[in-house]
Write a protein that holds these residues in place. Structure first.
Motif, PDB file in Angstrom:
ATOM      1  N   ASP A 199       0.846  -1.184   0.000  1.00 15.92           N
ATOM      2  CA  ASP A 199       0.000   0.000   0.000  1.00 15.92           C
ATOM      3  C   ASP A 199       0.886   1.240   0.000  1.00 15.92           C
ATOM      4  OD1 ASP A 199      -1.843   1.968   0.354  1.00 15.92           O
ATOM      5  OD2 ASP A 199      -2.803   1.106   2.110  1.00 15.92           O
ATOM      6  N   ASN A 200       0.807   2.025  -1.086  1.00 15.74           N
ATOM      7  CA  ASN A 200       1.608   3.246  -1.212  1.00 15.74           C
ATOM      8  C   ASN A 200       0.766   4.499  -0.985  1.00 15.74           C
ATOM      9  OD1 ASN A 200       4.032   1.875  -1.939  1.00 15.74           O
ATOM     10  ND2 ASN A 200       3.206   1.576  -3.985  1.00 15.74           N
ATOM     11  N   THR A 201      -0.354   4.342  -0.264  1.00 16.25           N
ATOM     12  CA  THR A 201      -1.236   5.492  -0.034  1.00 16.25           C
ATOM     13  C   THR A 201      -0.504   6.632   0.660  1.00 16.25           C
ATOM     14  OG1 THR A 201      -3.174   4.042   0.108  1.00 16.25           O
ATOM     15  CG2 THR A 201      -3.383   6.250   1.042  1.00 16.25           C
ATOM     16  N   ALA A 202       0.278   6.305   1.684  1.00 20.64           N
ATOM     17  CA  ALA A 202       0.984   7.354   2.432  1.00 20.64           C
ATOM     18  C   ALA A 202       1.963   8.101   1.536  1.00 20.64           C
ATOM     19  CB  ALA A 202       1.715   6.748   3.627  1.00 20.64           C
ATOM     20  N   ALA A 203       2.639   7.386   0.634  1.00 22.23           N
ATOM     21  CA  ALA A 203       3.582   8.037  -0.277  1.00 22.23           C
ATOM     22  C   ALA A 203       2.844   8.950  -1.246  1.00 22.23           C
ATOM     23  CB  ALA A 203       4.372   6.981  -1.050  1.00 22.23           C
ATOM     24  N   PHE A 204       1.667   8.502  -1.733  1.00 18.36           N
ATOM     25  CA  PHE A 204       0.869   9.353  -2.619  1.00 18.36           C
ATOM     26  C   PHE A 204       0.417  10.616  -1.895  1.00 18.36           C
ATOM     27  CE2 PHE A 204      -3.557  10.591  -3.332  1.00 18.36           C
ATOM     28  CZ  PHE A 204      -3.435  11.192  -4.577  1.00 18.36           C
ATOM     29  N   GLN A 205      -0.092  10.465  -0.677  1.00 16.42           N
ATOM     30  CA  GLN A 205      -0.573  11.623   0.072  1.00 16.42           C
ATOM     31  C   GLN A 205       0.557  12.599   0.367  1.00 16.42           C
ATOM     32  OE1 GLN A 205      -2.376   9.498   3.324  1.00 16.42           O
ATOM     33  NE2 GLN A 205      -4.420   9.604   2.440  1.00 16.42           N
ATOM     34  N   ALA A 206       1.744  12.074   0.687  1.00 11.24           N
ATOM     35  CA  ALA A 206       2.891  12.946   0.957  1.00 11.24           C
ATOM     36  C   ALA A 206       3.283  13.725  -0.292  1.00 11.24           C
ATOM     37  CB  ALA A 206       4.075  12.115   1.458  1.00 11.24           C
ATOM     38  N   ASP A 207       3.239  13.070  -1.458  1.00 13.69           N
ATOM     39  CA  ASP A 207       3.592  13.753  -2.698  1.00 13.69           C
ATOM     40  C   ASP A 207       2.564  14.834  -3.017  1.00 13.69           C
ATOM     41  OD1 ASP A 207       5.331  13.522  -5.345  1.00 13.69           O
ATOM     42  OD2 ASP A 207       3.239  13.747  -5.968  1.00 13.69           O
ATOM     43  N   ALA A 208       1.286  14.518  -2.873  1.00 11.85           N
ATOM     44  CA  ALA A 208       0.240  15.500  -3.181  1.00 11.85           C
ATOM     45  C   ALA A 208       0.326  16.707  -2.261  1.00 11.85           C
ATOM     46  CB  ALA A 208      -1.138  14.846  -3.084  1.00 11.85           C
ATOM     47  N   LYS A 209       0.647  16.462  -0.973  1.00 13.08           N
ATOM     48  CA  LYS A 209       0.653  17.556   0.010  1.00 13.08           C
ATOM     49  C   LYS A 209       1.936  18.376  -0.005  1.00 13.08           C
ATOM     50  CE  LYS A 209      -0.589  14.949   3.531  1.00 13.08           C
ATOM     51  NZ  LYS A 209      -0.973  14.576   4.908  1.00 13.08           N
ATOM     52  N   LYS A 210       2.960  17.921  -0.717  1.00 11.56           N
ATOM     53  CA  LYS A 210       4.182  18.720  -0.762  1.00 11.56           C
ATOM     54  C   LYS A 210       3.961  20.016  -1.545  1.00 11.56           C
ATOM     55  CE  LYS A 210       6.434  16.656  -4.851  1.00 11.56           C
ATOM     56  NZ  LYS A 210       7.503  15.752  -5.298  1.00 11.56           N
ATOM     57  N   TYR A 211       2.854  20.088  -2.300  1.00 10.90           N
ATOM     58  CA  TYR A 211       2.554  21.309  -3.060  1.00 10.90           C
ATOM     59  C   TYR A 211       1.617  22.257  -2.307  1.00 10.90           C
ATOM     60  CZ  TYR A 211       4.520  18.543  -6.874  1.00 10.90           C
ATOM     61  OH  TYR A 211       5.352  17.772  -7.652  1.00 10.90           O
ATOM     62  N   LEU A 212       1.258  21.931  -1.071  1.00 10.32           N
ATOM     63  CA  LEU A 212       0.437  22.856  -0.279  1.00 10.32           C
ATOM     64  C   LEU A 212       1.139  24.208  -0.184  1.00 10.32           C
ATOM     65  CD1 LEU A 212      -0.772  20.551   2.642  1.00 10.32           C
ATOM     66  CD2 LEU A 212      -2.218  21.686   0.954  1.00 10.32           C
ATOM     67  N   GLY A 213       0.392  25.263  -0.434  1.00 14.07           N
ATOM     68  CA  GLY A 213       0.969  26.606  -0.382  1.00 14.07           C
ATOM     69  C   GLY A 213       1.495  27.115  -1.704  1.00 14.07           C
ATOM     70  N   VAL A 214       1.579  26.245  -2.750  1.00 10.69           N
ATOM     71  CA  VAL A 214       2.017  26.701  -4.076  1.00 10.69           C
ATOM     72  C   VAL A 214       0.919  27.583  -4.661  1.00 10.69           C
ATOM     73  CG1 VAL A 214       2.554  25.987  -6.439  1.00 10.69           C
ATOM     74  CG2 VAL A 214       3.499  24.713  -4.501  1.00 10.69           C
ATOM     75  N   PRO A 215       1.234  28.773  -5.129  1.00  9.89           N
ATOM     76  CA  PRO A 215       0.189  29.706  -5.582  1.00  9.89           C
ATOM     77  C   PRO A 215      -0.531  29.228  -6.837  1.00  9.89           C
ATOM     78  CG  PRO A 215       2.361  30.553  -6.127  1.00  9.89           C
ATOM     79  CD  PRO A 215       2.589  29.355  -5.255  1.00  9.89           C
ATOM     80  N   TYR A 216      -1.793  29.631  -6.942  1.00  9.22           N
ATOM     81  CA  TYR A 216      -2.565  29.362  -8.155  1.00  9.22           C
ATOM     82  C   TYR A 216      -2.084  30.295  -9.264  1.00  9.22           C
ATOM     83  CZ  TYR A 216      -6.532  28.906 -11.365  1.00  9.22           C
ATOM     84  OH  TYR A 216      -7.318  28.676 -12.472  1.00  9.22           O
ATOM     85  N   VAL A 217      -1.728  29.727 -10.398  1.00 13.07           N
ATOM     86  CA  VAL A 217      -1.349  30.500 -11.585  1.00 13.07           C
ATOM     87  C   VAL A 217      -2.139  29.940 -12.758  1.00 13.07           C
ATOM     88  CG1 VAL A 217       0.492  31.117 -13.185  1.00 13.07           C
ATOM     89  CG2 VAL A 217       0.965  31.043 -10.739  1.00 13.07           C
ATOM     90  N   TRP A 218      -2.975  30.744 -13.354  1.00 10.53           N
ATOM     91  CA  TRP A 218      -3.817  30.265 -14.453  1.00 10.53           C
ATOM     92  C   TRP A 218      -2.930  29.777 -15.603  1.00 10.53           C
ATOM     93  CZ3 TRP A 218      -4.790  31.223 -19.609  1.00 10.53           C
ATOM     94  CH2 TRP A 218      -5.961  30.648 -20.124  1.00 10.53           C
ATOM     95  N   GLY A 219      -3.201  28.555 -16.071  1.00 12.14           N
ATOM     96  CA  GLY A 219      -2.417  27.967 -17.152  1.00 12.14           C
ATOM     97  C   GLY A 219      -1.081  27.412 -16.701  1.00 12.14           C
ATOM     98  N   GLY A 220      -0.796  27.439 -15.385  1.00  6.74           N
ATOM     99  CA  GLY A 220       0.508  26.993 -14.893  1.00  6.74           C
ATOM    100  C   GLY A 220       0.604  25.480 -14.809  1.00  6.74           C
TER     101      GLY A 220
END
Length: 548
Positions: A199-220
């Motif tokens: 089960d790699n769920t924890a690794a997936f969640q860690a990867d997804a959450k490493k981008y928390l705080g990255v600003p929204y840029v349209w088309g980015g």
């Protein structure tokens, strides 16, 4: 000459250039995006061998299996482990890349920190990662920009525990069992569940959450520099890219990569679409059955939310992604149980297998922290905690408590007024000074200073732009502060109150209060234009001064 995939050295570390962009003003200036060497190249390590079965490993043994094998690692990567880690069980180790190796370490030993240096993979326990130079960050002195982020997806307040086991051989010397007048045997067919896969769920969640705080840029959706900003589809596309799956970074075009599933079947890695088929306009990523993560809109940044607070119109699944997140399955294996019974009426039975029995030193149990459950809801662990080292239930219960995460993690993002070099793992004292603003805070007493220790876990640093303040992300802000539903708001109000005490300054000919909100104490600088008339009354010399 600098070129993509070139190796450069900066700040005593190695980096691989991933993107080069020339300044559009026509100058010879370039913006270079580079990744730390290990982060960029570790996926090239591949261990073809597989150690089958569920075996017990230390972190050193996992790293040694991958990196001390010249066939798997011809690139010269090394490793160093800082701190003490208990041994854990891993099933079918190998048959994957170095990137998968790091994900496996992080998911198997929660709280582990991997911080590469040069070509070396450095693995730290949380206590060994800390650096304390007795420094302090004072809000409104070192920074006027602060944001708090709460993440409840890390909570684990229930875990099932299975300890050590032993086997006994109850067979006799005879190859058959003969019934007697006083007793005999009966054979009962049955089945037992056998778990396999990982089960790699924890690794997936860690990867997804490493981008928390990255600003929204349209088309980015720049895969070489995702932290510069992404939109909603660019973010989902980036996380899938991290797992080797390429999908379009445009919401409508994404639809063909997913099959619709009902809300009741969603799993981590699925997505939520907003809008009807063929006309979707927004997308989010499912973190767990209750939580999603997404890039919201311009002016905001990547964040999590409960599904109920922002429900998608329909849900989609990419089967390739699900196969990467979890290959875990449970199959029922047939068994035969031999029982001695009284008053059996003759007959002889020859068993198909021996009568070896497996016994546990203590009954498996489920540990639940009721206080955390009452406060935050039930959050069971994604897998069973099984450890053959334990023969005593109380000893395993104490160990299991250390694996629970009873509160949300709370991080704080602070943009400093200076451009100082950040130190990963540094522990600093965060102070918000005393504020006496009873009207704003709704308080009857003075709001006292707030102090706590926080640890630097992420940053954005601009070493060649001294005017740009360093953006630091700290964790370890105690979530107990948030047990009261108003505490987080109060802390933000306290910070904003400090900011509001800085006076507004307006410069112009017209009264600013005529068309906008102006606070008491604001400063209006009105230019004075002195006009000197020349002999022909047409040319005017303008001398500009000012008064307040």
């Amino acid at each position: 000459m600098i070129a993509n995939e070139s190796t450069i050295e900066f700040n005593n570390d190695l980096y691989i250039i991933k993107n080069i962009e020339q300044d559009r003003t026509g100058t010879s200036l370039y913006t270079v995006t580079a990744m730390q060497y290990v982060n960029s190249e570790i996926s090239r390590v591949f261990q073809k061998n597989v150690r089958s079965g569920t075996l017990t490993y230390s972190i050193d043994e996992v790293l040694d299996f991958f990196l001390n094998d010249e066939t798997a690692n011809p690139f010269g990567f090394s490793y160093h482990v800082f701190g003490d880690f208990s041994k854990q069980q891993i099933e079918n180790l190998g048959g994957c890349s170095g990137k998968d190796m790091i994900s496996k370490i992080i998911s198997t030993w929660p709280g582990t920190i991997v911080k590469p240096s040069g070509k070396r993979v450095d693995v730290y326990s949380s206590d060994r990662f800390l650096r304390n130079y007795q420094r302090r960050v004072v809000y409104n002195h070192d920074s006027t920009n602060m944001k708090l982020i709460e993440d409840s997806t890390v909570i684990v307040n229930q875990i099932t525990c299975v300890g050590g086991s032993y086997s006994t051989d109850d067979s006799t010397a005879s190859s058959s069992t003969e019934a007697t007048s006083s007793g005999g045997v009966v054979v009962e067919d049955g089945s037992v569940p056998i778990e396999s896969g990982q089960d790699n769920t924890a690794a997936f969640q860690a990867d997804a959450k490493k981008y928390l705080g990255v600003p929204y840029v349209w088309g980015g959706h720049n895969k070489a520099n995702p932290f510069a900003g992404m939109d909603c589809s660019g973010y989902v596309s980036q996380v899938y890219h991290d797992f080797g799956i390429e999908i379009p970074a445009y919401t409508v075009a994404m639809e063909n990569n997913f099959r619709e599933i009902p809300r009741s079947e969603i799993k981590p890695g699925d997505v939520g679409f907003y809008g009807p088929h063929g006309s979707t306009h927004h997308i989010s990523l499912i973190l767990d059955k209750n939580t999603l993560i997404y890039e919201p809109e311009p002016g905001q940044s990547c964040k999590t939310a409960t599904i109920d607070s922002f429900p998608p119109d329909w849900y989609g699944r990419n089967d390739e992604m699900q196969a990467k997140i979890s290959t875990k399955k449970v199959e029922m294996a047939p068994t035969e149980t031999i029982k001695l019974v009284a008053n059996y009426n003759g007959g002889t039975y020859t068993p198909d297998t021996d009568s070896t029995q497996t016994h546990y030193y203590f009954q498996p149990f489920t540990l639940t922290d009721e206080h955390s459950k009452d406060e935050w809801g039930l959050h069971p662990a994604s897998s069973i905690l099984q450890d053959d080292r334990f023969k005593d239930a109380n000893a395993m219960r104490e160990y299991a408590r250390t694996q629970l995460v009873l509160e949300p993690s709370v991080s704080i993002e602070i943009v400093l007024n200076t451009n100082e070099m950040p130190i990963p793992g540094e522990q600093v004292y965060l102070t918000i000074p005393e504020v006496d603003d009873r009207t704003l805070l709704g308080e009857t007493d003075t709001q006292h200073a707030y102090n706590t220790k926080v640890t630097l876990v992420g940053y954005t640093w601009y070493p060649y732009n001294p005017s740009q303040g360093t953006d630091n992300i700290y964790q370890n802000l105690p979530a107990t502060l948030l047990h009261s539903q108003t505490s987080l708001t109060k802390l933000e109000q306290l910070a904003n109150a400090m900011l509001d005490r800085i006076p507004q300054v307006f410069y112009g000919q017209h009264d600013p209060s005529a068309n906008q909100a102006v606070k008491n104490g604001a400063i209006w600088v009105k230019p004075i234009i002195d006009q000197t008339t020349s002999s022909n009354d047409t040319d005017k010399d303008l001398t500009i001064g000012g008064e307040t």
